[in-house]
Enzyme design. Structure first.
Site, PDB file in Angstrom:
ATOM      1  N   ARG A   1      36.046  54.579   2.897  1.00 24.79           N
ATOM      2  CA  ARG A   1      34.908  53.679   2.622  1.00 24.79           C
ATOM      3  C   ARG A   1      33.584  54.386   2.899  1.00 24.79           C
ATOM      4  O   ARG A   1      33.546  55.490   3.414  1.00 24.79           O
ATOM      5  CB  ARG A   1      35.034  52.421   3.502  1.00 24.79           C
ATOM      6  CG  ARG A   1      36.203  51.544   3.128  1.00 24.79           C
ATOM      7  CD  ARG A   1      36.471  50.476   4.165  1.00 24.79           C
ATOM      8  NE  ARG A   1      36.988  51.047   5.392  1.00 24.79           N
ATOM      9  CZ  ARG A   1      37.237  50.362   6.509  1.00 24.79           C
ATOM     10  NH1 ARG A   1      36.994  49.072   6.546  1.00 24.79           N
ATOM     11  NH2 ARG A   1      37.721  50.964   7.585  1.00 24.79           N
TER      12      ARG A   1
ATOM     13  N   LYS B   1      33.411  53.987  10.246  1.00 25.38           N
ATOM     14  CA  LYS B   1      34.257  54.152  11.434  1.00 25.38           C
ATOM     15  C   LYS B   1      33.475  54.762  12.593  1.00 25.38           C
ATOM     16  O   LYS B   1      32.404  55.360  12.406  1.00 25.38           O
ATOM     17  CB  LYS B   1      35.441  55.077  11.118  1.00 25.38           C
ATOM     18  CG  LYS B   1      36.431  54.495  10.146  1.00 25.38           C
ATOM     19  CD  LYS B   1      36.971  53.161  10.563  1.00 25.38           C
ATOM     20  CE  LYS B   1      38.116  53.273  11.533  1.00 25.38           C
ATOM     21  NZ  LYS B   1      38.733  51.936  11.800  1.00 25.38           N
TER      22      LYS B   1
ATOM     23  N   TYR C   1      31.484  50.383  12.844  1.00 25.77           N
ATOM     24  CA  TYR C   1      32.566  49.945  13.729  1.00 25.77           C
ATOM     25  C   TYR C   1      32.628  50.961  14.865  1.00 25.77           C
ATOM     26  O   TYR C   1      32.648  52.173  14.618  1.00 25.77           O
ATOM     27  CB  TYR C   1      33.924  49.962  13.005  1.00 25.77           C
ATOM     28  CG  TYR C   1      34.143  48.827  12.031  1.00 25.77           C
ATOM     29  CD1 TYR C   1      34.134  47.498  12.458  1.00 25.77           C
ATOM     30  CD2 TYR C   1      34.384  49.070  10.686  1.00 25.77           C
ATOM     31  CE1 TYR C   1      34.351  46.445  11.574  1.00 25.77           C
ATOM     32  CE2 TYR C   1      34.598  48.025   9.787  1.00 25.77           C
ATOM     33  CZ  TYR C   1      34.581  46.714  10.248  1.00 25.77           C
ATOM     34  OH  TYR C   1      34.794  45.684   9.363  1.00 25.77           O
TER      35      TYR C   1
ATOM     36  N   HIS D   1      34.567  50.100  18.179  1.00 21.14           N
ATOM     37  CA  HIS D   1      35.828  49.893  18.922  1.00 21.14           C
ATOM     38  C   HIS D   1      35.875  50.748  20.185  1.00 21.14           C
ATOM     39  O   HIS D   1      36.792  51.549  20.391  1.00 21.14           O
ATOM     40  CB  HIS D   1      37.038  50.215  18.018  1.00 21.14           C
ATOM     41  CG  HIS D   1      37.175  49.254  16.869  1.00 21.14           C
ATOM     42  ND1 HIS D   1      37.521  47.930  17.047  1.00 21.14           N
ATOM     43  CD2 HIS D   1      36.984  49.413  15.532  1.00 21.14           C
ATOM     44  CE1 HIS D   1      37.553  47.326  15.881  1.00 21.14           C
ATOM     45  NE2 HIS D   1      37.216  48.187  14.940  1.00 21.14           N
TER      46      HIS D   1
ATOM     47  N   GLU E   1      32.102  45.177  14.996  1.00 17.67           N
ATOM     48  CA  GLU E   1      33.174  44.264  15.417  1.00 17.67           C
ATOM     49  C   GLU E   1      32.759  43.264  16.485  1.00 17.67           C
ATOM     50  O   GLU E   1      33.503  42.321  16.753  1.00 17.67           O
ATOM     51  CB  GLU E   1      34.416  45.046  15.881  1.00 17.67           C
ATOM     52  CG  GLU E   1      34.291  45.768  17.215  1.00 17.67           C
ATOM     53  CD  GLU E   1      33.651  47.147  17.099  1.00 17.67           C
ATOM     54  OE1 GLU E   1      33.177  47.508  16.014  1.00 17.67           O
ATOM     55  OE2 GLU E   1      33.624  47.862  18.122  1.00 17.67           O
TER      56      GLU E   1
END
Ligand SMILES: NC(=O)c1ccc[n+]([C@@H]2O[C@H](COP(=O)([O-])OP(=O)(O)OC[C@H]3O[C@@H](n4cnc5c(N)ncnc54)[C@H](O)[C@@H]3O)[C@@H](O)[C@H]2O)c1
Length: 371
Positions: free
Chosen positions: A15, A75, A94, A96, A118
């Site tokens: 992506r 990411k 994101y 995480h 997120e």
């Protein structure tokens, strides 16, 4: 503001953080958009599409990071990107962070303003930047499951829709949230017999209304799950207990009693999976067999359909990108408490409680730093 869009470097990530449509809106608002060469290629957005709307293509990632005031990614950064971090850089992606001690450390040391997709919340207290990926994974789970049911892919050779004179296949979906609802829509569309299992009876009542009685709803307990698993041609795992590992609802023994050639797609694998025999797989080696049952447990399913996934993700992220660009990070975050929940690292402080607890670090509230 100068906004940079690097090419994703994480393994199998296809992506991109901003589409040509987003680049157009940003340049029209007076911002400068830098896009790394081929950043959108795997999502079917060639460099030319960005250039025509006024974005500038940059050959090297390091040059792009250095020239940008804000980086918009998909990411979390990987090790080879860490050297690009610097004080005051805004990073929207994101993250995480909970299991990523080293990345957290370096974001804090370098003073990066890290805003995580997120953890952003909307007015209804849901997570608007996670929802689109659950929608994609839910719909994809049936498409993938239907393909694995074909004999050639190890399945029992069942066409989910059946044909006149032959009954349809049984699809059992555990968890009637976003993944489950989207999976049910697709399975119904194919003509399958669909059973949705959830623990929350009010959710089952809503689903009964939404699908107008066309899906069978089932309360979640091990007796019902065992019977549903035994009858299923395709079993989809989509449960979530926020902040916790997924419960192992389908045991190894239940799997051994399933039909030979049945297919399991455990979408909840990114939280450990809700099927005992499920273990994480990748797009290059997505499936394996246990007791004659095909298992597909890819942790980042949306990467299989990057064009759709990028469009779905950026539909949700872009309004926040534009706000950050127009107002600057501090004013943008202050203007929306739900958006401020996305702030994980700021001015060398860790501003997200769950990450601080997980890593036993000091927590500083975002509001105390933003005021
Ligand atoms: N593999 C991937 O690529 C991928 C992509 C997107 C989402 N996911 C994962 O899919 C999972 C589901 O996401 P979601 O957005 O649909 O979550 P959600 O919160 O919308 O839905 C979860 C549902 O599970 C139900 N549930 C909880 N415990 C249950 C139990 N014991 N029995 C039956 N149902 C139970 C809840 O009541 C809820 O309806 C999450 O783990 C998410 O991270 C994975």
């Amino acid at each position: 503001m100068i906004i940079g869009v690097p090419k994703e470097v994480k393994d199998h990530e296809t992506r991109v953080g901003i589409t040509p449509a987003g680049a157009k809106a940003l340049t029209e608002a007076g911002h400068q958009v830098l896009v790394e060469h081929n950043a959108g290629q795997l999502s079917s957005f060639p460099d030319d599409d960005y250039q025509t709307v006024g974005a500038e293509i940059v050959g090297h990632a390091t040059d792009l990071w250095r020239a940008s005031e804000m980086i918009v990614k998909v990411k979390e950064p990987v090790e080879k990107e860490y050297h690009n971090f610097r004080d005051g850089l805004v990073l929207f992606t994101y993250l995480h962070l909970a299991p990523l001690n080293e990345l957290t450390d370096i974001l804090l040391k370098k003073g990066v303003t890290g805003i995580a997709y997120e953890t952003v919340k909307d007015r209804t207290n849901t997570l608007p930047l996670l929802t689109p990926m659950s929608e994609v994974a839910g719909r994809l789970s049936v498409q993938v499951g239907a393909a694995y049911l074909e004999k050639e892919h190890g399945g029992r050779g069942v066409l989910l829709g059946g044909v006149p004179g032959v009954p349809p296949g049984n699809v059992c979906i555990i968890g009637g949230g976003i993944v489950g609802t989207n999976a049910a829509k697709m399975a119904l569309g194919l003509g399958a017999k669909v059973t949705l299992v959830d623990l929350n009876l009010n959710r089952l009542r809503d689903l009964d209304d939404i699908f107008n009685g066309r899906v069978f709803t089932l309360a979640s307990n091990s007796y019902n799950l065992e019977r549903a698993a035994r009858e299923a041609d395709l079993l989809i795992g989509g449960v979530l207990i926020p902040g916790a590992a997924a419960p192992k609802l389908i045991t190894k023994q239940m799997v051994s009693r399933m039909k030979k050639g049945a297919v399991i797609v455990d979408v909840a694998i990114d939280q450990g999976g809700c099927i005992e025999t499920a273990k994480p797989t990748t797009h290059s080696n997505p499936s394996y067999e246990v007791d004659g049952v095909v298992h597909y447990c890819v942790t980042n399913m949306p990467a299989a359909v990057p064009n759709t996934s990028t469009l779905a993700l950026t539909n949700a992220t872009f309004p926040y990108v534009l706000k950050l660009a127009n107002l600057g990070a501090e004013a943008a975050l202050k203007s929306d408490p739900g958006f401020a929940e996305g702030l994980n690292t700021y001015k060398g402080k860790l501003t997200y409680k769950a990450v601080a607890d997980n890593q036993s670090r000091e927590f500083t509230s975002a509001s105390s730093l933003l005021s």
